[in-house]
Design a protein around this motif. Structure first.
Motif, PDB file in Angstrom:
ATOM      1  N   ALA A   1     -13.129   7.828   7.561  1.00  0.00           N
ATOM      2  CA  ALA A   1     -12.454   8.427   6.419  1.00  0.00           C
ATOM      3  C   ALA A   1     -12.806   9.895   6.329  1.00  0.00           C
ATOM      4  O   ALA A   1     -13.907  10.294   6.716  1.00  0.00           O
ATOM      5  CB  ALA A   1     -12.897   7.723   5.138  1.00  0.00           C
TER       6      ALA A   1
ATOM      7  N   PHE B   1       0.349   8.909   5.863  1.00  0.00           N
ATOM      8  CA  PHE B   1      -0.989   8.917   5.264  1.00  0.00           C
ATOM      9  C   PHE B   1      -1.087   7.749   4.310  1.00  0.00           C
ATOM     10  O   PHE B   1      -0.382   7.675   3.306  1.00  0.00           O
ATOM     11  CB  PHE B   1      -1.232  10.235   4.531  1.00  0.00           C
ATOM     12  CG  PHE B   1      -2.603  10.344   3.925  1.00  0.00           C
ATOM     13  CD1 PHE B   1      -3.699  10.656   4.724  1.00  0.00           C
ATOM     14  CD2 PHE B   1      -2.810  10.120   2.569  1.00  0.00           C
ATOM     15  CE1 PHE B   1      -4.962  10.740   4.171  1.00  0.00           C
ATOM     16  CE2 PHE B   1      -4.081  10.198   2.025  1.00  0.00           C
ATOM     17  CZ  PHE B   1      -5.144  10.509   2.832  1.00  0.00           C
ATOM     18  N   ARG B   2      -1.981   6.810   4.649  1.00  0.00           N
ATOM     19  CA  ARG B   2      -2.059   5.585   3.856  1.00  0.00           C
ATOM     20  C   ARG B   2      -3.107   5.706   2.755  1.00  0.00           C
ATOM     21  O   ARG B   2      -4.194   6.236   2.973  1.00  0.00           O
ATOM     22  CB  ARG B   2      -2.414   4.400   4.760  1.00  0.00           C
ATOM     23  CG  ARG B   2      -1.270   3.983   5.660  1.00  0.00           C
ATOM     24  CD  ARG B   2      -1.722   2.964   6.675  1.00  0.00           C
ATOM     25  NE  ARG B   2      -2.247   1.744   6.057  1.00  0.00           N
ATOM     26  CZ  ARG B   2      -1.471   0.806   5.527  1.00  0.00           C
ATOM     27  NH1 ARG B   2      -0.167   0.938   5.515  1.00  0.00           N
ATOM     28  NH2 ARG B   2      -2.009  -0.274   4.987  1.00  0.00           N
TER      29      ARG B   2
ATOM     30  N   ARG C   1      -8.391   8.396  -2.858  1.00  0.00           N
ATOM     31  CA  ARG C   1      -7.036   8.837  -2.532  1.00  0.00           C
ATOM     32  C   ARG C   1      -6.086   8.545  -3.685  1.00  0.00           C
ATOM     33  O   ARG C   1      -5.247   9.376  -4.033  1.00  0.00           O
ATOM     34  CB  ARG C   1      -6.548   8.103  -1.276  1.00  0.00           C
ATOM     35  CG  ARG C   1      -7.348   8.482  -0.060  1.00  0.00           C
ATOM     36  CD  ARG C   1      -6.933   7.666   1.127  1.00  0.00           C
ATOM     37  NE  ARG C   1      -7.909   7.878   2.196  1.00  0.00           N
ATOM     38  CZ  ARG C   1      -7.731   7.483   3.445  1.00  0.00           C
ATOM     39  NH1 ARG C   1      -6.637   6.843   3.785  1.00  0.00           N
ATOM     40  NH2 ARG C   1      -8.654   7.724   4.349  1.00  0.00           N
TER      41      ARG C   1
ATOM     42  N   GLU D   1       2.019   5.038   0.709  1.00  0.00           N
ATOM     43  CA  GLU D   1       1.923   5.759   1.971  1.00  0.00           C
ATOM     44  C   GLU D   1       2.890   6.940   1.933  1.00  0.00           C
ATOM     45  O   GLU D   1       4.033   6.807   1.502  1.00  0.00           O
ATOM     46  CB  GLU D   1       2.308   4.763   3.083  1.00  0.00           C
ATOM     47  CG  GLU D   1       2.358   5.321   4.443  1.00  0.00           C
ATOM     48  CD  GLU D   1       2.643   4.215   5.471  1.00  0.00           C
ATOM     49  OE1 GLU D   1       2.459   3.016   5.180  1.00  0.00           O
ATOM     50  OE2 GLU D   1       3.081   4.569   6.558  1.00  0.00           O
TER      51      GLU D   1
ATOM     52  N   THR E   1       0.832  -1.199   0.000  1.00  0.00           N
ATOM     53  CA  THR E   1       0.000   0.000   0.000  1.00  0.00           C
ATOM     54  C   THR E   1       0.866   1.248   0.000  1.00  0.00           C
ATOM     55  O   THR E   1       1.856   1.318   0.722  1.00  0.00           O
ATOM     56  CB  THR E   1      -0.870   0.017   1.269  1.00  0.00           C
ATOM     57  OG1 THR E   1      -1.573  -1.219   1.336  1.00  0.00           O
ATOM     58  CG2 THR E   1      -1.852   1.171   1.247  1.00  0.00           C
TER      59      THR E   1
ATOM     60  N   ALA F   1      -5.274   3.779   1.553  1.00  0.00           N
ATOM     61  CA  ALA F   1      -6.083   2.578   1.738  1.00  0.00           C
ATOM     62  C   ALA F   1      -7.381   2.998   2.421  1.00  0.00           C
ATOM     63  O   ALA F   1      -7.525   4.144   2.842  1.00  0.00           O
ATOM     64  CB  ALA F   1      -5.326   1.570   2.600  1.00  0.00           C
ATOM     65  N   ASN F   2      -8.315   2.075   2.516  1.00  0.00           N
ATOM     66  CA  ASN F   2      -9.562   2.379   3.212  1.00  0.00           C
ATOM     67  C   ASN F   2      -9.282   2.523   4.712  1.00  0.00           C
ATOM     68  O   ASN F   2      -8.552   1.729   5.294  1.00  0.00           O
ATOM     69  CB  ASN F   2     -10.574   1.248   3.007  1.00  0.00           C
ATOM     70  CG  ASN F   2     -11.091   1.244   1.593  1.00  0.00           C
ATOM     71  OD1 ASN F   2     -11.002   2.254   0.883  1.00  0.00           O
ATOM     72  ND2 ASN F   2     -11.619   0.109   1.168  1.00  0.00           N
ATOM     73  N   THR F   3      -9.855   3.562   5.317  1.00  0.00           N
ATOM     74  CA  THR F   3      -9.719   3.686   6.772  1.00  0.00           C
ATOM     75  C   THR F   3     -11.079   4.000   7.374  1.00  0.00           C
ATOM     76  O   THR F   3     -11.985   4.451   6.690  1.00  0.00           O
ATOM     77  CB  THR F   3      -8.760   4.839   7.153  1.00  0.00           C
ATOM     78  OG1 THR F   3      -9.213   6.027   6.501  1.00  0.00           O
ATOM     79  CG2 THR F   3      -7.338   4.554   6.740  1.00  0.00           C
ATOM     80  N   GLU F   4     -11.209   3.753   8.679  1.00  0.00           N
ATOM     81  CA  GLU F   4     -12.391   4.160   9.435  1.00  0.00           C
ATOM     82  C   GLU F   4     -11.927   5.073  10.567  1.00  0.00           C
ATOM     83  O   GLU F   4     -11.055   4.658  11.333  1.00  0.00           O
ATOM     84  CB  GLU F   4     -13.076   2.956  10.054  1.00  0.00           C
ATOM     85  CG  GLU F   4     -14.083   2.214   9.216  1.00  0.00           C
ATOM     86  CD  GLU F   4     -15.072   3.025   8.403  1.00  0.00           C
ATOM     87  OE1 GLU F   4     -15.624   4.005   8.967  1.00  0.00           O
ATOM     88  OE2 GLU F   4     -15.296   2.691   7.250  1.00  0.00           O
TER      89      GLU F   4
ATOM     90  N   GLN G   1     -11.935   7.441   0.333  1.00  0.00           N
ATOM     91  CA  GLN G   1     -11.343   6.155   0.661  1.00  0.00           C
ATOM     92  C   GLN G   1     -10.227   5.833  -0.310  1.00  0.00           C
ATOM     93  O   GLN G   1      -9.737   6.713  -1.012  1.00  0.00           O
ATOM     94  CB  GLN G   1     -12.427   5.057   0.615  1.00  0.00           C
ATOM     95  CG  GLN G   1     -13.443   5.162   1.738  1.00  0.00           C
ATOM     96  CD  GLN G   1     -12.860   4.758   3.093  1.00  0.00           C
ATOM     97  OE1 GLN G   1     -11.648   4.769   3.298  1.00  0.00           O
ATOM     98  NE2 GLN G   1     -13.717   4.427   4.041  1.00  0.00           N
ATOM     99  N   LYS G   2      -9.849   4.553  -0.362  1.00  0.00           N
ATOM    100  CA  LYS G   2      -8.679   4.138  -1.126  1.00  0.00           C
ATOM    101  C   LYS G   2      -8.702   4.660  -2.563  1.00  0.00           C
ATOM    102  O   LYS G   2      -7.754   5.298  -3.017  1.00  0.00           O
ATOM    103  CB  LYS G   2      -8.586   2.617  -1.122  1.00  0.00           C
ATOM    104  CG  LYS G   2      -7.411   2.127  -1.905  1.00  0.00           C
ATOM    105  CD  LYS G   2      -7.285   0.619  -1.798  1.00  0.00           C
ATOM    106  CE  LYS G   2      -6.066   0.159  -2.575  1.00  0.00           C
ATOM    107  NZ  LYS G   2      -5.864  -1.275  -2.481  1.00  0.00           N
TER     108      LYS G   2
END
Lengths: 379, 292
Positions: free
Chosen positions: A186, A178-179, A199, A174, A172, A181-184, A195-196
């Motif tokens: 967002a 800051f990734r 981004r 980064e 992934t 990828a999907n995060t919770e 989300q991913k």
């Protein structure tokens, strides 16, 4: 190769201002649309994926148009550098995998991305003894050998490429924590969760715009002038004090770096690095080589905005038609052996190449230039 | 030793087919200075007509029709596209043939659908045994046909009116025109001939013996191998095309056996790279490359 990058001479002061404002407004509007594209598409991620694919094409095509159009070196090796870029990224940033049979250095993804681009540039530089000596079609076919070499190496070096059966997942991306990828939870823009895929869209957009500006800078500077001089007449270029071999090597190196970046993006886009099983269909195949050549040709050799337009046609069309097929049931009646989105877009860009050569050797760029110069009043 | 002899014979058979294709490139290049990237699609057109009419006409009739159709297709490309793009330079014309190639290949592959037919019925998959050697019959027939056709071509090129006209035009277009040579007829014949050679070649390419795969994208990819053949011999040399074809055929056969099957195609291209680094315009190509 035709000289397509003549900047339009500026006639009178007021006309210049007016045209510039129109241009600035157009660019600004385009940028706004691009920035808000994830908001426009909302939850329809498929459109976003299609857009990302076009941006990958933009990065690659801009690099190729520098080489083929500006420096006059015909190259079919672009897919090879895509492959090198994708694999390098996976190797530099990746880990050894579950069974530990992959090579992975575990570097930070940003470093890996830069490293992958650097590796591609070096490989391109290493090809300079060949690319500097050969001309025209000889170079085109010689560069094709890199595609075959890439196919073979990709298949045989499993510990780097992951092999043809399963491939390997690219790490992934980064930047400073800051990734992509999907995060919770967002972050959201106007109610749309970033989300991913959203981004990645912004990542690709920034890289594509950066590539565009870099290439434009190269073309307008001393470097680009040297490329064009070598393209048009090597003897004259030498007389003007251009180091011909270095200029040629430079063009190939720069173009390879662009292709390498497109390769890294391809890996992120597919979420997979996997070498092709054969040389004619696949992510890094001859078909792709011809596709990139088609982009720069349809856009107009040497023109950077043209390369962008070519990428929209060649990479965008199959994506759009595929979306049409899934969303609205186009081609549904065709069945097996019938018209498929890929087939239709191949027809379109094949025909576009033929038409461009027959009627408008300057490509879309020349058409665009004519349209804009008609709008601005030329006395 | 026996294996080696077998490989050499099979390699020469393949080489003869590549030589036919490479000769086609070279003839077209000499006549029009265009590199015909659509050669692979001419191969497919020939093969497709054989496949489509085999049941109705019998193999021989279908084969003849296939050869004619490939020749006519080549002529159409020349008449409809190449001659109508007088303003374009030769590099653009080469790219134009890529466009043609994309369209024709996709269309033929679509028409074939799930079929991957073999088109070498009379000789395919019937290995010959003699003197302790096992030789693919297809390759043997290909070698004989190749020798006959290539000899015939060289005789015609040397002695016939067309051959003289073509050599004159390749030497100096304006002077040839002043001598009353009709340029358009010479180029049309060149394309026709190159198409016919591609039509013959496909009869051996889409076979069990040659590639193990029937007519399809794979055939098109094999036709691509003829590119290194033409290039390493020198694009403007007919002798070079034949020598190049044989080098490519032998390289492919030997490296498939002694290194690995996957490596064989890369080996062909690597050999070409090495030759090009030493001789940038191929083994027999004209050194001065002002026209490329």
């Amino acid at each position: 190769m035709s000289d397509t990058l003549v900047e339009t001479p500026v006639p009178v002061e007021p006309a210049r201002k007016r045209r510039n404002w129109a241009k600035i407004a157009g660019v600004a509007a385009l940028l706004v649309v691009l920035v808000f594209f994830p908001v426009i598409t909302g939850t329809e991620v498929a459109y976003l994926k299609a857009g990302q694919y076009v941006l990958i094409g933009v990065v690659g095509a801009v690099g190729l148009t520098l080489l083929v159009g500006q420096a006059g070196q015909l190259s079919l090796a672009h897919p090879f550098f895509l492959l090198v870029g994708a694999v390098s990224y996976a190797v530099l940033a990746g880990d050894a995998g579950e069974s530990g049979d992959l090579v992975g250095l575990g570097l930070p993804p940003l470093v890996a991305m830069i490293g992958a681009v650097a590796i591609c540039a070096l490989v391109g530089l290493a090809f300079a003894p060949v690319s500097g000596r050969l001309r025209g079609i000889y170079l085109g076919v010689a560069s094709l050998s890199l595609v075959f070499l890439g196919l073979y190496l990709g298949q045989s070096l499993d510990m780097l490429s992951g092999g043809t059966s399963s491939g390997r997942p690219p790490p992934t991306f980064e930047v400073f924590g800051f990734r992509f990828a999907n995060t919770e939870p967002a972050p959201t823009i106007m109610g749309v969760a970033i989300q991913k895929q959203q981004r990645l869209w912004y990542l690709f957009l920034v890289i594509a715009i950066g590539s565009y500006l870099l290439a434009r800078g190269a073309v307008r500077s001393r470097v680009g002038r040297a490329w064009r001089a070598v393209r048009d007449n090597e003897a004259a270029a030498t007389a003007m004090g251009v180091r011909v071999w270095w200029s040629k090597a430079q063009a190939f190196t720069v173009s390879s770096a662009f292709a390498g970046m497109a390769g890294v993006l391809t890996a992120l886009w597919l979420d997979l690095v996997k070498p092709d099983e054969n040389e004619f269909i696949g992510t890094y195949s001859i078909t792709v080589a011809i596709g990139y050549l088609a982009m720069v040709l349809i856009g107009g050799l040497g023109s950077i905005p043209g390369a962008v337009a070519g990428a929209v046609v060649v990479n965008g069309l199959p994506q759009l038609l595929t979306l049409g097929a899934t969303e609205f049931g186009w081609f549904a009646s065709a069945g097996a052996g019938g018209l498929s989105p890929v087939l239709v877009s191949a027809f379109v860009y094949g025909a576009a190449i033929v038409l461009v050569v027959l009627f408008e050797p300057g490509g879309l760029a020349a058409i665009g230039r004519r349209l804009t110069s008609r709008q601005g009043d030329r006395r | 030793m026996n294996t080696f002899l077998q490989l050499v014979l099979n390699g020469l058979g393949k080489g003869a087919v590549y030589a036919l294709l490479a000769l086609g490139f070279v003839i077209i290049f000499k006549a029009t200075e265009v590199v015909n990237f659509a050669h692979g699609s001419l191969v497919l057109i020939g093969g497709y007509f054989v496949y489509a009419t085999k049941d109705a006409l019998g193999w021989a009739g279908a084969a003849a029709l296939g050869i004619v159709s490939a020749a006519v297709a080549a002529l159409l490309i020349e008449r409809l596209l190449i001659t109508n793009a007088r303003n374009a330079d030769v590099n653009s014309l080469a790219l134009l043939t890529i466009g043609v190639d994309v369209i024709v290949t996709e269309e033929i592959v679509r028409r074939l659908g799930a079929d991957i037919p073999f088109v070498g019925d009379p000789y395919d998959a019937l290995p010959l045994q003699f003197a302790g050697l096992t030789v693919f019959r297809t390759q043997l027939v290909a070698l004989i046909v190749g020798i006959v056709l290539i000899t015939a071509f060289f005789l015609a090129f040397r002695f016939s009116t067309w051959g003289v006209a073509m050599r004159a035009q390749a030497e100096n277009k304006e002077a040839a025109a002043l001598m009353g040579i009709r340029s358009s007829r010479v180029t049309a014949t060149a394309w026709l001939l190159a198409g016919a050679l591609a039509g013959v070649a496909v009869l051996f390419m889409a076979t069990q013996d040659f590639s193990g795969a029937g007519l399809g994208r794979g055939t098109h990819a094999i036709a691509l191998i003829a590119f290194p053949a033409a290039i390493l011999g020198g694009l403007d040399s007919t002798v070079g095309a034949v020598v190049g074809g044989l080098i490519v055929g032998l390289t492919e056969a030997l490296s498939a056996q002694y290194i690995s099957f996957e490596f064989s195609k890369s080996a062909v291209f690597l050999v070409m790279l090495v030759i090009l680094v030493i001789w940038p315009s191929g083994l027999f190509g004209t050194r001065e490359l002002s026209r490329v």
